[in-house]
Design a protein around this motif. Sequence first.
Motif, PDB file in Angstrom:
ATOM      1  N   GLN A   1     -10.106   2.208  -8.353  1.00 19.28           N
ATOM      2  CA  GLN A   1     -10.017   1.339  -7.182  1.00 19.28           C
ATOM      3  C   GLN A   1     -11.339   1.316  -6.417  1.00 19.28           C
TER       4      GLN A   1
ATOM      5  N   THR B   1     -13.635 -12.808  -8.284  1.00 14.55           N
ATOM      6  CA  THR B   1     -12.471 -12.250  -8.971  1.00 14.55           C
ATOM      7  C   THR B   1     -12.023 -13.170 -10.093  1.00 14.55           C
TER       8      THR B   1
ATOM      9  N   ALA C   1     -10.959  -5.744  -5.539  1.00 12.39           N
ATOM     10  CA  ALA C   1     -11.347  -5.064  -4.298  1.00 12.39           C
ATOM     11  C   ALA C   1     -12.839  -5.240  -4.039  1.00 12.39           C
TER      12      ALA C   1
ATOM     13  N   GLU D   1      -2.927  -5.182  -8.548  1.00  8.16           N
ATOM     14  CA  GLU D   1      -3.662  -6.219  -7.818  1.00  8.16           C
ATOM     15  C   GLU D   1      -2.901  -6.621  -6.562  1.00  8.16           C
ATOM     16  N   HIS D   2      -3.666  -6.891  -5.498  1.00  6.95           N
ATOM     17  CA  HIS D   2      -3.051  -7.426  -4.281  1.00  6.95           C
ATOM     18  C   HIS D   2      -3.122  -8.944  -4.255  1.00  6.95           C
TER      19      HIS D   2
ATOM     20  N   ASN E   1       0.828  -1.208   0.000  1.00  8.94           N
ATOM     21  CA  ASN E   1       0.000   0.000   0.000  1.00  8.94           C
ATOM     22  C   ASN E   1       0.857   1.251   0.000  1.00  8.94           C
TER      23      ASN E   1
ATOM     24  N   ASP F   1      -7.501  -1.016 -11.940  1.00  6.28           N
ATOM     25  CA  ASP F   1      -6.995  -0.684 -10.604  1.00  6.28           C
ATOM     26  C   ASP F   1      -7.695  -1.555  -9.567  1.00  6.28           C
ATOM     27  N   GLU F   2      -7.014  -2.599  -9.142  1.00  8.21           N
ATOM     28  CA  GLU F   2      -7.543  -3.545  -8.153  1.00  8.21           C
ATOM     29  C   GLU F   2      -8.944  -4.049  -8.440  1.00  8.21           C
TER      30      GLU F   2
END
Lengths: 304, 278, 389
Positions: B104, B208, B201, B231-232, B57, B197-198
């Motif tokens: 996001q 996903t 989330a 992406e996380h 982050n 963007d992610e």
Amino acid sequence: MALLGQYLVNGIMLGTIYALVAVGFTLFFGVLDVIKFSHGDVLMVGAFAGFTAAMAVAAVGISNPVLQLAASVVFALSVTAALGAAIAKWLILPLKHAPRMNILLVTLMLGTALREAVRLFYPDGSNPKAFPALLPTSALTLGDFTLRADSAILVAAGISVIVGLHLLINRTRLGLAIRAVAQDEETARTMGINYALVVLVTFALGSGIAAVAGVMNGLYYNEVNFGMGLLLGLIGFSAAIIGGLGNLYGAILGGFLFAMLQMLGAVAMPFASAYKDVFAFAVVIALMAWKPTGLIPERASERV
Amino acid sequence: MMQVETALALDTLGLPITPERLLDIQGLAKSFGGVRALNDVSFSLGRGEILGLIGPNGSGKTTSFNVLTGLYRPDGGKILFDGADITGNSPQAVYRAGIARTFQRSRLCLELSIFDNIMVGNHARLNHGLMFNLFQRKAFRLEVESALAEATELAASFSPNLAAAMFEPVGALPMIERRRIEICRALISRPKLLLLDEPSAGMTHDETHQLMDDILAVRERQGGLSIIIIEHEMGVIERVSDHCVVLNYGEKIAEGSYQDIASDRLVQEAYLGSEVGR
Amino acid sequence: MNQLFSRMPPLAAAALAALLAFVFAVVFMEQESDVAVISLLALGAVAAWGAGRVGLSRRVSAAAATRPGAVAALGGAVALGLLAVFAEDHFPLLMLSTVMLYATVALGLNVQFGYTGVVNFAGAAFFGIGAYTAAELVGRTALPPILVLPLGGLIAAVVGLVLVVPVVRTRGHYAAVVTIAFSVLFKTFLEVNDTLGGPQGLSVAPLSLFGWSFGEGPEILGISASFYLNYALAALAVLALAFVMVRRLERSWIGLSLDAVRLDETASACYGIGIRRSKILAFVVGNLVIGTAGALYGSMLGYIAPTSFTFSDSLILVAIVLLGGMGSPWGTVFAAAIVVILPEKLQAIQEYRFLLFSVVVMAILLFRPEGLLPRAVRRYMPAPKEVAR
């Protein structure tokens, strides 16, 4: 030269009143990011409350001007502080998550409601009321230039309120809580600060200061009327915006700047002093075109 | 005009113009009040490639998207897209050049219908002339009909529910459907580059997974679409990305295939460090 | 009963509703006593609630979705019918014309902040610019008087350009302060400017069209109508034009862009929508509409003064938009009728109208922010029949 001095004294006087109004806008914006547009009309209610108290004290036979003045200020302060807190509790906090424009609209409408309520329901409310002269009127004369004691006392009182507010914000626990909420609501909550209470107290505080400005205005012009809040509110709002919303010192600066503009308009256009407000507002509009968020910009952080 | 100038500039710099590279970011820098959000970040992307942009982050991932799409003006560096220099261009110009993005925190217009939201993304291909919109209503109607057919088809490739509810407001839909609409909005104008963007989330693992399948399928059909994905969920990155760029404190600390960066010591430290720091 | 209405063809339901509205309006306008007016209001409220219960309202909104043109024509027919019924009476015609002109102004404001989110708290000022343009042009210049309507709009839009830079560059409360300052500035300016009549105001010569003077009542079918009938018909024409144009604007790609700018400037910019271009368009178009209505209003009253164009009047205009429902053209017309007629019919509340409407709008914002007739989801074309279920 003497005339210029007179303008200067007038400017400082008006600037102090405007700064007191602007400070309220900035306080509210700081803690809640909202504009409470009814502020000017709250001020007017305060002025009427002060007027009523002065009359009531005189009516029971107390003719000491100091007592009258004290009663006037204390009553005006309490009425507006309660009004400010009530507005925050029942009108602004419930709309916290609505579009910000709705809060602006609701407070604009509330301003109209207060104005109309005083006009309609205060005895003979549609006519201006002569505010009693409670301050000594002796004057200090230097050649053509006269400095009246009442002006000096009013300016001194206004400035001490500003200094008091500065100390309150920077030196007390309450001030710390207000600054914490203004900085970051979420963090302030997790630190154990009672958010709703801080908001209510801030609104009470800002509104109380407006009442002081209202009584000062009444003493200075020897008059209160139901429509006085609209213009004063708009001027205070403009001043707060010029100085950068949320910035206490910017608001004070903005207040004096606006008074200076009016005086400048009156000096530069003596043939058309009636246009001084037109000139001042035109300059405000031009300033907004040049610096859309004020001379000292609002801290903007939108997460994308 | 712009393109000629850019080509000249590139020539004088002696940089090769490689047509197979769609995006070339060189030494990008951005600070906010003394904090360096991006510091000398360079990477490039080939046509049809999927690049995973990862990092803890606050490492500058979203900031690089914002600089790339023109929301922020970079303090230094260059962005070359499809042979043109788009550094410092307005968001509108970046979109017209062929870059579309998602956000996001989903940024849909919740009061508007699904169709309206997708059409926002179609701005470049719709006629916005005042005369056309107000007075040539028959021609306008034809344009609406063809746009509706196209948008419905695109929505159907993600979810039949969306296609069946084109005139329902978006606000009533669950998160996964909103993500899908946002991706439809980005894809409808057939961009050359999609910035995600992610996308995971606020969604479950399975959702996903399904969403990525759908995106890959559309990419297959549109052909040649390049993607940068923040992406996380490392599973997503591992599955879809051709290569990865890792950011930490605004700097690029590693680049390579997922396997390469997963075994990189610096990357592990960056992630562990940030985990411990929390 | 329930079955009857929920199976009724939408257009028939709309026609029935229009007829009921017409009869109600005629009866309502003829009442003199406060008791009768209040009872009728209560009856109207109950009837509206009942129409919702038996499914009539849903049929009518279905008609509005599938046959928007026909429903608009029904609305026009109701208005024409009312003008015919009251053709000989000055006062009801003046009131109906005022409703139509206020509705037109509120439509212009809707383009500005209902769709685009560009706040304008100087609506009454732009309205006044139109009216003062009429005062200065009609009879004082050789211009064909009917031209003052577009010119009123044009001058309002041009004066508005002075505010364009600050309005476009600022957002939210910053834009609000710009327009509020302009509103106060405008009224102060009128009061101190002697060439514009100062606080006493100006008289406006009557309009005329191809030698047909609006100042004299026309003879139609042997009936000598009130001269206000001319203005009422002109007001209806202006309203109809504004209504159709605003509807088309809303149901177009431009309308979509305006909505997107209001709801999310960042996302809009990332999808190519010119934020400034959209805001300028909305501000100019809105002021054009407002100024046109103002020019007709000035000519109709025959006499204008600064007190008609104050900040409080601007707030009343904003109240109409909010009460009707932001972005809802039918709601706007309905709300204009309530806001204009109610204080006129109920002499008891005439004095209290600013107070009353400010409290009503506060309640609307707190409890029903979508307004009385909420805006429907945009359909670019008449909806297919199956939607009308």
